[in-house]
Each structure stands twice: as structure tokens, then as C-alpha cells.
Write an enzyme that holds these catalytic residues in place. Structure first.
Site, PDB file in Angstrom:
ATOM      1  CG  HIS A  64       0.167 -21.032   2.543  1.00 27.18           C
ATOM      2  ND1 HIS A  64       1.352 -21.235   3.209  1.00 27.18           N
ATOM      3  CD2 HIS A  64      -0.234 -22.339   2.211  1.00 27.18           C
ATOM      4  CE1 HIS A  64       1.611 -22.540   3.404  1.00 27.18           C
ATOM      5  NE2 HIS A  64       0.490 -22.924   2.800  1.00 27.18           N
ATOM      6  CG  LEU A  65      -4.160 -15.343   4.549  1.00 24.03           C
ATOM      7  CD1 LEU A  65      -4.850 -14.569   5.543  1.00 24.03           C
ATOM      8  CD2 LEU A  65      -5.226 -15.363   3.427  1.00 24.03           C
ATOM      9  CG  ASN A  96       4.868 -20.945   4.594  1.00 23.81           C
ATOM     10  OD1 ASN A  96       3.793 -20.330   4.761  1.00 23.81           O
ATOM     11  ND2 ASN A  96       5.069 -21.617   3.675  1.00 23.81           N
ATOM     12  CG  ASP A 154       1.989 -25.791   5.992  1.00 24.69           C
ATOM     13  OD1 ASP A 154       2.273 -27.217   5.640  1.00 24.69           O
ATOM     14  OD2 ASP A 154       1.503 -24.990   5.135  1.00 24.69           O
ATOM     15  CG  HIS A 234      -0.728 -30.696   3.196  1.00 19.01           C
ATOM     16  ND1 HIS A 234       0.286 -31.515   3.822  1.00 19.01           N
ATOM     17  CD2 HIS A 234      -0.420 -29.373   3.366  1.00 19.01           C
ATOM     18  CE1 HIS A 234       1.408 -30.815   3.909  1.00 19.01           C
ATOM     19  NE2 HIS A 234       0.918 -29.451   3.676  1.00 19.01           N
ATOM     20  CG  ASN A 280       5.371 -30.565  -0.794  1.00 16.46           C
ATOM     21  OD1 ASN A 280       5.075 -31.528  -0.456  1.00 16.46           O
ATOM     22  ND2 ASN A 280       6.249 -29.971  -0.137  1.00 16.46           N
ATOM     23  CG  ASP A 307      -1.403 -26.183   0.894  1.00 12.31           C
ATOM     24  OD1 ASP A 307      -1.175 -25.246   1.526  1.00 12.31           O
ATOM     25  OD2 ASP A 307      -1.091 -27.275   0.681  1.00 12.31           O
ATOM     26  CG  HIS A 311       3.018 -19.498  -5.834  1.00 14.08           C
ATOM     27  ND1 HIS A 311       4.251 -19.055  -4.823  1.00 14.08           N
ATOM     28  CD2 HIS A 311       2.877 -20.742  -5.366  1.00 14.08           C
ATOM     29  CE1 HIS A 311       4.428 -20.183  -4.006  1.00 14.08           C
ATOM     30  NE2 HIS A 311       3.447 -21.102  -4.366  1.00 14.08           N
TER      31      HIS A 311
HETATM   32 ZN   LIG Z   1       2.292 -28.091   3.837  1.00 18.22          ZN
END
Ligand SMILES: [Zn+2]
Length: 426
Positions: A64-65, A96, A154, A234, A280, A307, A311
Site C-alpha cells: 500500500h503506497l 484502495n 484489497d 495474505h 487484517n 502487505d 499509518h
Molecule cells: Zn488485504
């Protein structure tokens, strides 16, 4: 020209052999054995890799970037730098974001930002449904044309079976994979950790194993019906693994990934109500951890992904129930797995390297992940000897959210090349 001398590289038999690697015009020109004198090579940049492992650049197919939309957590540039520091040269980013990568313009925005950063190869996934809301399919044809490499919602599971089946049919027609975050919402209902000991002790709502496995089972049947390449994100439970193993045994086109934290930690390791242990899927039982390890070894789980999910500290300070899910992963993945599985003699070094290079390249048909003549000059040099503590304050990612703070590890990447250029050096 760049020459990497005296490198320890893994040969096809998985043995370490000494090679000199010549990089030119972005590709691996040649690999040379034996003693050589490079002092007369005019104009060549030389890196002495004596005592260091050199592998193909690591590949991470689930990251996630956060850009566009959540630049306070990460940007494409900071994420790329963190990846390079962790030894990765190819990463595939999840849609996302805000806006969601459900339109060709956002796919192109990600590709353009990544190109400008010029640090690692960034491969964007596009969403299966508009805004990942599960109501309407995106325009797969246009998204593929814009450069998306696969389709995934995702972050959430696709709840409607007919929607998933339609997505798979369309993806199969376009020869594209469907990558699934498997989670049945009706079984989750505000859970924040796995159902089990920790949840009971702390009076928290648990996320049951079936919430993952029920989607895996459904999707395997839909993959069989549609013939699509179905890739499970995952994987964290024994039950999902059982279903994937059976599907593979009868020739269904399914592949799967596992994260370092699901191989290393169970809910019994969570020290208290600290959201740096919240992700998650959640950390499961020790039995699930054992099942994941076994499945990675026997190939039921094909690849390792991080993954990587940064944050801000404020967001993670909201506590176990309110904080967002996710931990950072790039900069600790290889050292963690090397120290805990390879240095302890449980796994062969070649298995770990393969699951992070050649195998993801094979699953997603990438032209990287190999250390041979003519391959892209994407390489990682790793120090297998020096022990260092995980210190989030030294991370290149904006995220500090890791449960591995203070762990003493070996196997730290020290230099990374992408297309023959040094993109990170200790
Ligand atoms: Zn996921």
C-alpha cells in the site's frame, strides 16, 4: 558499466558460488567465475561484494503506497525508497487509495509518479468494483490498457458471489489475474483481532478463521467455473490452506501469498492493547502459523509479500478497536525471515530467496526475479553477518507501525540496483 565483484550468488542447485557480475545498459551483461583483476577496467564503477549475498531484486506483490489521497501515511516516493532500502526492486500497489484506482487516469497517475521517483518498478493493481463498494464492476478493458496488472478490491472482500463470478469471467477474457482479499463481512462485524485467546482475555470482538476461508472456498469454485488465474491475498488460516491445497491438487488455477507476520507471530504473542499488532487478516493461533509455514515450504503458498501498510502514529494511537489495520513491511521482511528461518537452519536460503524473487515473477509473469545474462539489472546486495536492532526511527517509510521494534536481526540489504542504477545504498 558497473561491476559487482566477488558476490556470493545462489546457483540453480541452491548453492552459494562466487561470481563477478557485469551490469551494462540496464541489464546483466555477464556473470564471470574465478579471480579477476578489475583495476584496469577504465570507466567502470566497481562494488566489492566480498562476503555479501547478491540476489535478484526482491519482488513484493502486495503493498500500500497510499498515494493518491493519504500522503500523510506514505507517498509513492517514500514508499519506493522504503522498498529499495528493504531490497525490493519491483512492487505491486493496491488500489484502495483516494480516489480508488478504479479508473484509467488514476492508474496512469500512479505509473507517472513512480516513474518520476525512479527508485523501484511500481506495478499498479486496479479495483474490481467502482470505489471498492462491491456494487458495479470497473472497466477492466480500459484499466488493462492504462497499465493495471490485475484486479483486486484489497482492503475488503467482494461480498456478492455473482459480482465475483462476473469479474472472473471478464478477467479471464482479458488474460488478467483476480487477486482477492478474502473476508466475509457477515462473520466479521467489527472484529479487530482473531477470535481466540487474546480476544477473550481482553473482551474484544474476534474475527473468525471462517470469515477468510469461506471466501477462499467460494472463489476457488468460481475460478474453476471461469478458468481465471485466481490469487489469494495474505493467507492466514489453516482452513484456507486446506482449500487451496486441494484446489491445486485438481489443477484449478489458484496461487496464494503469505506475509512475514503470519509466519512469525500468533495472537499469543500480542503484548497488550497495542495497535502496532493490529492487521487484517489478524495474527491467528499458533496452529495457523504452523500451517502457513508448512504450506510455504510445500508450495501451497507460492510467494511471500509484505502487505506494507503504513499509518501515522496518531492513527495507530487510537487503540486496538479504533486504529486502522496494518503494519509496515518493506524494511524488515528479509532480515526477519532470514534470521528466524534460514539462520536457524529451518529453511534453505534458496527457498527464501526464491519465494521473494523467481516465484512471484513466475506467478505474475514478470521479466524480473532472475540473476542471469540478459535479465534486467535489478539486484540486491545483502549482509548476512551484521546484527542490528529494528529501529522504526531509521525507517525510510513514513510509517513507524511495526510489532518488530527492538528485534535483533541479520540479513540486512545494503545496496539495491534497479535497471543497473544504485537506488539505495547503506
Ligand atoms: Zn488485504
Amino acid at each position: 558499466m558497473h561491476i559487482i565483484t566477488n558476490a556470493s550468488v545462489l546457483n540453480e542447485q541452491g548453492e552459494l558460488v562466487k561470481k563477478h557480475i557485469i551490469l551494462e545498459d540496464g541489464v546483466i551483461r555477464t556473470l564471470i567465475d574465478g579471480e579477476s583483476d578489475w583495476s584496469t577496467q577504465e570507466g567502470a564503477e566497481i562494488t566489492d561484494a566480498a562476503g555479501k549475498l547478491v540476489t535478484p531484486g526482491l519482488i513484493d506483490m502486495h503493498v500500500h503506497l497510499r498515494e493518491p489521497g493519504f500522503e500523510h501515511k506514505e507517498t509513492i516516493e517514500t514508499g519506493s525508497r522504503s522498498a529499495a532500502k528493504g531490497g525490493f526492486t519491483t512492487i505491486a500497489c493496491m488500489p484502495n487509495t483516494k480516489p480508488v484506482t478504479d479508473n484509467p487516469e488514476t492508474v496512469q497517475f500512479v505509473l507517472e509518479k513512480a516513474r518520476k521517483a525512479g527508485i523501484v518498478k511500481v506495478l499498479p493493481y486496479a479495483a474490481i468494483t467502482v470505489r471498492e463498494l462491491g456494487r458495479e464492476l470497473t472497466d477492466f478493458t480500459a484499466l488493462k490498457a492504462a497499465g493495471a496488472i490485475g484486479f483486486t478490491d484489497d482492503g475488503v472482500g467482494v461480498q456478492n458471489a455473482q459480482m465475483m463470478k462476473n469479474a472472473m469471467k471478464m478477467a479471464a477474457e482479458l488474460d488478467m489475474p483476480v487477486i482477492a482479499h478474502c473476508e466475509e463481512n457477515s462473520l466479521v462485524e467489527r472484529g479487530c483481532v482473531t477470535e481466540g485467546k487474546f480476544a477473550e482475555q481482553h473482551g474484544l470482538v474476534g474475527i473468525p478463521n471462517e470469515s477468510e476461508a469461506i471466501h477462499v472456498g467460494r472463489d476457488i469454485l468460481l475460478a474453476e467455473a471461469t478458468g481465471v488465474h485466481y490469487h489469494v491475498c495474505h493467507v492466514s488460516t489453516e482452513q484456507s490452506i486446506r482449500l487451496i491445497r486441494q484446489a491445486k491438487s485438481i489443477g484449478i488455477n489458484v496461487t496464494a501469498e503469505v506475509c512475514p507476520h503470519h509466519l512469525l507471530l500468533s495472537d499469543e504473542d500480542i503484548p497488550g492493547l497495542d495497535a502496532n499488532w493490529k492487521m487484517n487478516p489478524p495474527l491467528r493461533s499458533p496452529r495457523d502459523v504452523e500451517a502457513c509455514i508448512e504450506a510455504l515450504l510445500d508450495g501451497t503458498l507460492d510467494i511471500i509479500v509484505t502487505d506494507h501498510a503504513p499509518h501515522s502514529e496518531e492513527e495507530k494511537a487510537k487503540g486496538m478497536e479504533m486504529a486502522p489495520f496494518g503494519i509496515v513491511g518493506f524494511e524488515t521482511a528479509f532480515p526477519l525471515l532470514y534470521t528466524k528461518f534460514v539462520a536457524t537452519g529451518k529453511w534453505d536460503l534458496s527457498l527464501l530467496v526464491r519465494r521473494m524473487t523467481a516465484d512471484p515473477a513466475k506467478v505474475f509473469r514478470l521479466d524480473t526475479g532472475r540473476l542471469e545474462e540478459g535479465a534486467p539489472a535489478d539486484l540486491t546486495m545483502i549482509d548476512l553477518e551484521t546484527e542490528k536492532e529494528v529501529d522504526p526511527q531509521t525507517f525510510a517509510t513514513k510509517g513507524r507501525n511495526t510489532p518488530f521494534m527492538g528485534w535483533k536481526l541479520k540479513g540486512w540489504p545494503v545496496k539495491t540496483w534497479m535497471n543497473g542504477n544504485i537506488v539505495w545504498s547503506e
